[in-house]
Design a protein around this motif. Sequence first.
Motif, short mmCIF file in Angstrom:
data_model
loop_
_atom_site.label_atom_id
_atom_site.label_comp_id
_atom_site.label_asym_id
_atom_site.label_seq_id
_atom_site.Cartn_x
_atom_site.Cartn_y
_atom_site.Cartn_z
N GLU A 71 -19.81 32.08 -39.36
CA GLU A 71 -18.80 31.91 -39.56
C GLU A 71 -17.00 31.83 -39.02
OE1 GLU A 71 -18.43 36.44 -39.49
OE2 GLU A 71 -20.25 36.28 -40.92
N ALA A 72 -16.40 31.53 -39.90
CA ALA A 72 -14.89 31.52 -39.38
C ALA A 72 -14.46 31.97 -38.60
CB ALA A 72 -13.73 30.56 -40.59
N ASP A 73 -13.62 31.57 -37.15
CA ASP A 73 -13.26 32.93 -36.92
C ASP A 73 -12.04 32.78 -36.78
OD1 ASP A 73 -12.92 33.98 -33.50
OD2 ASP A 73 -11.14 33.18 -34.24
N GLN A 74 -11.70 32.17 -37.92
CA GLN A 74 -10.41 33.24 -38.50
C GLN A 74 -9.83 32.85 -39.85
OE1 GLN A 74 -5.49 34.59 -37.59
NE2 GLN A 74 -6.52 31.89 -37.34
N GLU A 75 -10.04 33.23 -40.96
CA GLU A 75 -9.49 33.05 -42.43
C GLU A 75 -8.18 33.96 -42.96
OE1 GLU A 75 -13.02 33.33 -44.30
OE2 GLU A 75 -12.33 35.35 -45.63
N PHE A 91 -4.30 20.86 -52.97
CA PHE A 91 -5.72 20.64 -52.02
C PHE A 91 -7.03 20.42 -52.66
CE2 PHE A 91 -5.09 25.20 -53.05
CZ PHE A 91 -7.09 25.49 -53.15
N ASP A 92 -7.94 20.03 -52.56
CA ASP A 92 -9.26 20.30 -52.41
C ASP A 92 -10.57 20.80 -51.92
OD1 ASP A 92 -9.71 19.42 -55.16
OD2 ASP A 92 -8.99 17.97 -54.66
N ASP A 93 -11.28 21.92 -51.47
CA ASP A 93 -12.13 22.47 -50.76
C ASP A 93 -12.52 21.29 -49.83
OD1 ASP A 93 -11.85 24.36 -51.53
OD2 ASP A 93 -14.24 24.49 -53.21
N GLY A 94 -12.52 21.32 -48.41
CA GLY A 94 -12.72 20.68 -47.18
C GLY A 94 -10.98 20.12 -47.42
N LYS A 95 -10.01 20.20 -47.53
CA LYS A 95 -9.48 19.51 -47.20
C LYS A 95 -8.30 20.50 -45.66
CE LYS A 95 -4.02 17.17 -48.05
NZ LYS A 95 -3.29 18.02 -49.33
N GLN A 96 -8.41 20.00 -45.24
CA GLN A 96 -7.69 20.32 -43.11
C GLN A 96 -6.23 20.07 -44.09
OE1 GLN A 96 -9.72 21.09 -40.80
NE2 GLN A 96 -7.10 21.85 -39.82
N VAL A 97 -5.45 21.84 -43.51
CA VAL A 97 -3.99 21.94 -44.07
C VAL A 97 -3.72 22.50 -42.44
CG1 VAL A 97 -4.41 22.24 -46.65
CG2 VAL A 97 -4.51 24.44 -44.78
N THR A 98 -2.22 22.29 -42.72
CA THR A 98 -1.59 22.74 -41.45
C THR A 98 -0.76 24.88 -41.89
OG1 THR A 98 0.51 21.42 -41.67
CG2 THR A 98 -1.48 21.16 -40.03
N GLU A 99 -0.10 24.84 -41.52
CA GLU A 99 0.48 26.85 -41.32
C GLU A 99 1.83 25.90 -42.53
OE1 GLU A 99 1.96 30.41 -39.72
OE2 GLU A 99 0.83 29.29 -38.66
N GLY A 100 2.52 26.82 -43.37
CA GLY A 100 2.69 26.37 -44.16
C GLY A 100 2.99 24.95 -45.43
N MET A 208 -9.58 24.15 -45.80
CA MET A 208 -9.37 24.66 -47.26
C MET A 208 -10.72 24.99 -48.47
SD MET A 208 -6.71 25.35 -48.01
CE MET A 208 -7.02 26.60 -49.41
N ASP A 209 -11.02 25.61 -48.75
CA ASP A 209 -12.55 26.14 -49.18
C ASP A 209 -12.63 27.54 -50.34
OD1 ASP A 209 -15.22 26.69 -49.49
OD2 ASP A 209 -15.50 27.74 -47.75
N GLU A 210 -14.43 27.49 -51.46
CA GLU A 210 -12.81 28.36 -52.26
C GLU A 210 -11.60 28.76 -53.29
OE1 GLU A 210 -14.12 32.58 -51.47
OE2 GLU A 210 -15.13 31.94 -48.96
N LYS A 211 -12.02 27.37 -53.75
CA LYS A 211 -10.98 26.91 -54.99
C LYS A 211 -10.99 27.53 -55.50
CE LYS A 211 -8.66 22.98 -57.13
NZ LYS A 211 -8.73 21.49 -57.17
N VAL A 224 -6.18 35.42 -56.29
CA VAL A 224 -6.65 34.62 -55.49
C VAL A 224 -7.12 32.97 -56.05
CG1 VAL A 224 -8.38 34.71 -53.43
CG2 VAL A 224 -7.50 36.46 -54.34
N LEU A 225 -6.29 32.19 -55.17
CA LEU A 225 -6.79 30.98 -55.47
C LEU A 225 -7.36 30.10 -54.49
CD1 LEU A 225 -2.35 29.82 -55.88
CD2 LEU A 225 -4.43 31.01 -57.20
N GLY A 226 -7.83 31.22 -53.19
CA GLY A 226 -8.45 29.93 -52.39
C GLY A 226 -8.37 30.76 -50.85
N LYS A 227 -8.86 29.57 -50.60
CA LYS A 227 -9.14 30.51 -48.92
C LYS A 227 -9.36 29.15 -47.23
CE LYS A 227 -12.06 34.04 -49.69
NZ LYS A 227 -13.75 35.56 -49.09
N VAL A 228 -8.07 29.71 -46.55
CA VAL A 228 -8.12 28.51 -45.75
C VAL A 228 -8.86 28.77 -43.96
CG1 VAL A 228 -6.02 29.80 -44.98
CG2 VAL A 228 -6.40 27.04 -44.36
N LYS A 229 -9.53 28.39 -43.93
CA LYS A 229 -11.02 28.38 -42.69
C LYS A 229 -9.94 28.60 -41.34
CE LYS A 229 -13.76 30.03 -45.67
NZ LYS A 229 -15.34 30.61 -46.22
N ASP A 230 -10.53 28.06 -40.22
CA ASP A 230 -9.35 27.59 -39.43
C ASP A 230 -10.96 27.85 -37.98
OD1 ASP A 230 -9.06 27.55 -36.12
OD2 ASP A 230 -7.89 28.93 -35.96
N ILE A 231 -11.87 26.51 -38.18
CA ILE A 231 -13.32 26.92 -38.12
C ILE A 231 -12.63 25.61 -36.39
CG2 ILE A 231 -13.77 26.67 -40.00
CD1 ILE A 231 -14.18 23.57 -39.70
#
Length: 386
Positions: A71-75, A91-100, A208-211, A224-231
């Motif tokens: 599981e992701a440690d934080q999402e 964005f699309d699923d799998g894209k690496q994004v930064t806060e903000g 990014m995940d679950e777009k 809810v538009l998606g989730k961003v997971k810190d992996i």
Amino acid sequence: MSKKRMISVVIMVVIFIGGVAIFNRNELQSTFLAKDKEGGAPVSSNKIAVQVISPQEATQSEGLYYKATLEADQEGIISSKTSGKVISVLFDDGKQVTEGETLVMLDDQDIKNQIKSAESQLEVSKASLQKTEASLENIQRSYERIEILAQQGVVAQAELDNAETSLKMIKADIASNQANIQAAQTNIDNLKTGLADMIIRASITGVMDEKNVSLGQFLTPGNVLGKVKDISLIDAVIEVDQALIQTIKIGQKARVKLNEDDSDTYEGVVKSITPSADPASRAFKVKIQVNNEKLLLRPGVFAKAMLIDDVKVQKFVIPVALITGKEGDYSVFINDNGVVKKLAVTLGNLVNNQAEIKSGLQGNESIISTNLNMLQEGDEITVVSE
């Protein structure tokens, strides 16, 4: 098959064999008595003939592999705070994004028009305040002059009263204009906050995940538009039986791999242990936090996690068939100078029908290996072989 089910099955088999053994015991006793009557060697029918074995020292292993789910440690949940039409999805699923970072943009033309209108109203209120404040100076001076004349008896009291009323009215107008300005400024601030919400941003740094958004979609607050997971950190979640949970500690070292044959391992530590067991499985959920800087581990996949014992304790193995009792209350029978003695034991790993004894044995015991279902603690026995 799990350790719990395997031991249960073995115990059932032992009970069946024990029934046959009791029958054989009766026949043996009859035979011994017959021999005694015929003049054969006297044999005591009160002692049970048994065989014994010695426990074997277990090979020191690092630990037992558990099935784990990653599981992701934080999402963070990406959702809309306001209503609007989607005009851009970045964005699309799998894209690496930064806060903000900007993820979705809504049509903001209407709210921009509202801001312009509110700003115009604010300017009108400010102009009206300036005009009223200018009138206040004249009315204040006129009132002061009439007040002096009234004290001298030059003007009537009625004229002073009228001047005082005019002064109060102009002050009330100023207070009203000031309130209008404050309301207009608050409205502008709220509209600007709403304008900022027309741009939906990443709440944390991650993947990014679950777009769940598309161009032209009309959003309402809470969509809810998606989730961003810190992996960069991954949690390997395992279930630990209630009989073993006391051996696991927060901060305990662990290793994680995608399968037991995988050469790549990931170091981790026990992050958390649920305070209560699952009512169905009676197992506790344990989270192992693993460093995943290279992002090779992904949430949702299965893995293997091994807990590492920092303290090495001498352990022994014996055939699982020699263990009696039930989960949490296992024991073995030993020969104590010709008398049956029952020893409580704690089980560890179970491999090839050999049970690891984590505690309860010193290694020098003579463990009874036959006729177990014929025995009770305190029975006298005769050892026929080891």
